[in-house]
Scaffold this motif. Structure first.
Motif, PDB file in Angstrom:
ATOM      1  N   LEU A   1       0.831  -1.305   0.119  1.00  0.00           N
ATOM      2  CA  LEU A   1      -0.051   0.349   0.029  1.00  0.00           C
ATOM      3  C   LEU A   1       0.829   1.415  -0.126  1.00  0.00           C
ATOM      4  N   ASN A   2       1.958   1.274   0.699  1.00  0.00           N
ATOM      5  CA  ASN A   2       2.797   2.196   0.897  1.00  0.00           C
ATOM      6  C   ASN A   2       3.552   2.521  -0.609  1.00  0.00           C
ATOM      7  N   LEU A   3       3.832   1.613  -1.014  1.00  0.00           N
ATOM      8  CA  LEU A   3       4.754   1.664  -2.257  1.00  0.00           C
ATOM      9  C   LEU A   3       3.441   2.214  -3.605  1.00  0.00           C
ATOM     10  N   TYR A   4       2.410   1.604  -3.423  1.00  0.00           N
ATOM     11  CA  TYR A   4       1.283   2.107  -4.533  1.00  0.00           C
ATOM     12  C   TYR A   4       1.083   3.790  -4.199  1.00  0.00           C
ATOM     13  N   TYR A   5       0.991   4.103  -2.890  1.00  0.00           N
ATOM     14  CA  TYR A   5       0.612   5.351  -2.424  1.00  0.00           C
ATOM     15  C   TYR A   5       1.866   6.224  -3.213  1.00  0.00           C
ATOM     16  N   THR A   6       3.065   5.893  -3.008  1.00  0.00           N
ATOM     17  CA  THR A   6       4.329   6.585  -3.386  1.00  0.00           C
ATOM     18  C   THR A   6       4.300   7.148  -4.712  1.00  0.00           C
ATOM     19  N   HIS A   7       3.472   6.253  -5.535  1.00  0.00           N
ATOM     20  CA  HIS A   7       3.315   6.557  -6.845  1.00  0.00           C
ATOM     21  C   HIS A   7       1.971   7.004  -7.360  1.00  0.00           C
ATOM     22  N   ASN A   8       1.172   6.870  -6.663  1.00  0.00           N
ATOM     23  CA  ASN A   8      -0.365   7.233  -6.952  1.00  0.00           C
ATOM     24  C   ASN A   8      -1.007   7.825  -5.722  1.00  0.00           C
ATOM     25  N   PRO A   9      -0.611   9.049  -5.194  1.00  0.00           N
ATOM     26  CA  PRO A   9      -1.099   9.500  -4.191  1.00  0.00           C
ATOM     27  C   PRO A   9      -2.796   9.598  -4.275  1.00  0.00           C
ATOM     28  N   ASN A  10      -3.246   8.967  -3.134  1.00  0.00           N
ATOM     29  CA  ASN A  10      -4.782   9.013  -3.052  1.00  0.00           C
ATOM     30  C   ASN A  10      -5.273   8.724  -1.744  1.00  0.00           C
ATOM     31  N   GLN A  11      -6.392   9.326  -1.453  1.00  0.00           N
ATOM     32  CA  GLN A  11      -6.975   9.670  -0.085  1.00  0.00           C
ATOM     33  C   GLN A  11      -7.400   8.083   0.415  1.00  0.00           C
ATOM     34  N   LYS A  12      -7.814   7.321  -0.666  1.00  0.00           N
ATOM     35  CA  LYS A  12      -8.547   5.953   0.064  1.00  0.00           C
ATOM     36  C   LYS A  12      -7.498   5.108   0.503  1.00  0.00           C
ATOM     37  N   VAL A  13      -6.192   5.137  -0.248  1.00  0.00           N
ATOM     38  CA  VAL A  13      -5.051   4.348  -0.069  1.00  0.00           C
ATOM     39  C   VAL A  13      -4.551   4.613   1.708  1.00  0.00           C
ATOM     40  N   LEU A  14      -4.507   5.860   1.873  1.00  0.00           N
ATOM     41  CA  LEU A  14      -4.467   6.651   3.031  1.00  0.00           C
ATOM     42  C   LEU A  14      -5.486   5.992   4.150  1.00  0.00           C
ATOM     43  N   GLU A  15      -6.544   5.884   3.750  1.00  0.00           N
ATOM     44  CA  GLU A  15      -7.744   5.724   4.764  1.00  0.00           C
ATOM     45  C   GLU A  15      -7.304   3.954   5.037  1.00  0.00           C
ATOM     46  N   LYS A  16      -7.314   3.413   3.998  1.00  0.00           N
ATOM     47  CA  LYS A  16      -6.834   1.780   3.958  1.00  0.00           C
ATOM     48  C   LYS A  16      -5.595   1.551   4.994  1.00  0.00           C
ATOM     49  N   MET A  17      -4.579   2.397   4.721  1.00  0.00           N
ATOM     50  CA  MET A  17      -3.291   2.031   5.573  1.00  0.00           C
ATOM     51  C   MET A  17      -3.665   2.356   7.004  1.00  0.00           C
ATOM     52  N   SER A  18      -4.300   3.620   7.192  1.00  0.00           N
ATOM     53  CA  SER A  18      -4.870   3.955   8.696  1.00  0.00           C
ATOM     54  C   SER A  18      -5.628   2.821   9.223  1.00  0.00           C
ATOM     55  N   GLU A  19      -6.634   2.223   8.300  1.00  0.00           N
ATOM     56  CA  GLU A  19      -7.342   1.355   8.909  1.00  0.00           C
ATOM     57  C   GLU A  19      -6.654  -0.018   9.512  1.00  0.00           C
TER      58      GLU A  19
ATOM     59  N   PHE B   1       0.902  14.365   2.171  1.00  0.00           N
ATOM     60  CA  PHE B   1       0.170  14.265   0.798  1.00  0.00           C
ATOM     61  C   PHE B   1       1.167  15.172  -0.241  1.00  0.00           C
ATOM     62  N   PHE B   2       1.670  16.295   0.234  1.00  0.00           N
ATOM     63  CA  PHE B   2       2.253  17.268  -0.610  1.00  0.00           C
ATOM     64  C   PHE B   2       3.865  16.554  -0.935  1.00  0.00           C
ATOM     65  N   SER B   3       4.317  15.995  -0.012  1.00  0.00           N
ATOM     66  CA  SER B   3       5.295  15.195  -0.374  1.00  0.00           C
ATOM     67  C   SER B   3       5.106  14.272  -1.528  1.00  0.00           C
ATOM     68  N   SER B   4       4.213  13.525  -1.374  1.00  0.00           N
ATOM     69  CA  SER B   4       3.716  12.573  -2.279  1.00  0.00           C
ATOM     70  C   SER B   4       3.540  13.094  -3.820  1.00  0.00           C
ATOM     71  N   MET B   5       2.905  14.066  -3.769  1.00  0.00           N
ATOM     72  CA  MET B   5       2.467  14.762  -4.934  1.00  0.00           C
ATOM     73  C   MET B   5       3.829  15.361  -5.735  1.00  0.00           C
ATOM     74  N   TYR B   6       4.517  15.916  -4.767  1.00  0.00           N
ATOM     75  CA  TYR B   6       5.927  16.267  -5.287  1.00  0.00           C
ATOM     76  C   TYR B   6       6.685  15.436  -5.906  1.00  0.00           C
ATOM     77  N   TYR B   7       6.914  14.228  -5.420  1.00  0.00           N
ATOM     78  CA  TYR B   7       7.823  12.986  -5.950  1.00  0.00           C
ATOM     79  C   TYR B   7       6.942  12.513  -7.098  1.00  0.00           C
ATOM     80  N   LYS B   8       5.694  12.546  -7.336  1.00  0.00           N
ATOM     81  CA  LYS B   8       5.043  12.147  -8.447  1.00  0.00           C
ATOM     82  C   LYS B   8       5.089  12.908  -9.441  1.00  0.00           C
ATOM     83  N   HIS B   9       5.250  14.139  -9.328  1.00  0.00           N
ATOM     84  CA  HIS B   9       5.408  15.267 -10.530  1.00  0.00           C
ATOM     85  C   HIS B   9       6.545  15.589 -10.622  1.00  0.00           C
ATOM     86  N   TYR B  10       7.850  15.218  -9.887  1.00  0.00           N
ATOM     87  CA  TYR B  10       9.144  15.766 -10.075  1.00  0.00           C
ATOM     88  C   TYR B  10       9.682  16.146 -11.302  1.00  0.00           C
TER      89      TYR B  10
END
Length: 175
Positions: free
Chosen positions: A18-36, A53-62
């Motif tokens: 889930l963390n790997l997926y989130y790193t490349h595709n920042p998504n609120q639902k992934v965060l919610e699943k990880m938190s759960e 979230f900003f950090s993930s978006m930064y690396y995604k669009h670097y």
């Protein structure tokens, strides 16, 4: 893979994927699943905020961000050349241009740190990178930690606002 691993009861690997997926595709639902999953297993290190979230978006669009800034600075250089050809003073503009370039590209490369890992097996946290160092705590699998550096087979991590060391075979690094 995260869904499969969770179904098999391997919540550590599930959180890793889930963390790997989130790193490349920042998504609120992934965060919610990880938190759960983290809450269900009482794990630490999964508190999410706007900076994450900003950090993930930064690396995604670097790449796009870097290309856009490079284009802007190329246009700035062309403006300096144009000003010089028109015999206008360019020194103040060149100084401002150089300062902006240094801070912008310095911030791009060293501004955000996003190195994290998940404890893969129950592990001893040590005070120094040595098996003979003082033991700080026995940490259970699944906790997410910030990685501060690496020395030989030891990762220097941040755990509960203190620095500790963990062997590399006990940590799944999120890249």
């Amino acid at each position: 893979m995260a869904y499969v691993k969770e179904g098999l009861g391997d919540y550590t690997s599930s959180l890793y994927f889930l963390n790997l997926y989130y790193t490349h595709n920042p998504n609120q639902k992934v965060l919610e699943k990880m938190s759960e999953v983290a809450n269900e297993h009482r794990l630490e290190g999964y508190q999410f905020n706007d900076r994450e979230f900003f950090s993930s978006m930064y690396y995604k669009h670097y790449p796009e961000l870097t290309a856009g800034l490079l284009l802007l600075f190329t246009l700035g250089a062309l403006l300096l050349v144009y000003q010089k050809r028109k015999n206008r003073p360019t020194l103040p503009l060149a100084i401002v241009y150089a300062i902006l370039m240094v801070f912008t590209f310095g911030g791009l490369h060293w501004g955000l740190s996003n190195h994290r890992g998940i404890i893969h097996h129950e592990a001893l946290l040590m005070e120094a990178p040595s098996a003979g160092a003082k033991q700080l705590e026995l940490i259970q699998k699944g906790h997410r930690v910030d990685i501060l550096g690496k020395k030989d087979i030891w990762y220097r991590i941040r755990w509960k606002d203190q620095t500790a060391y963990v062997r590399e075979n006990n940590l799944l690094v999120i890249k």
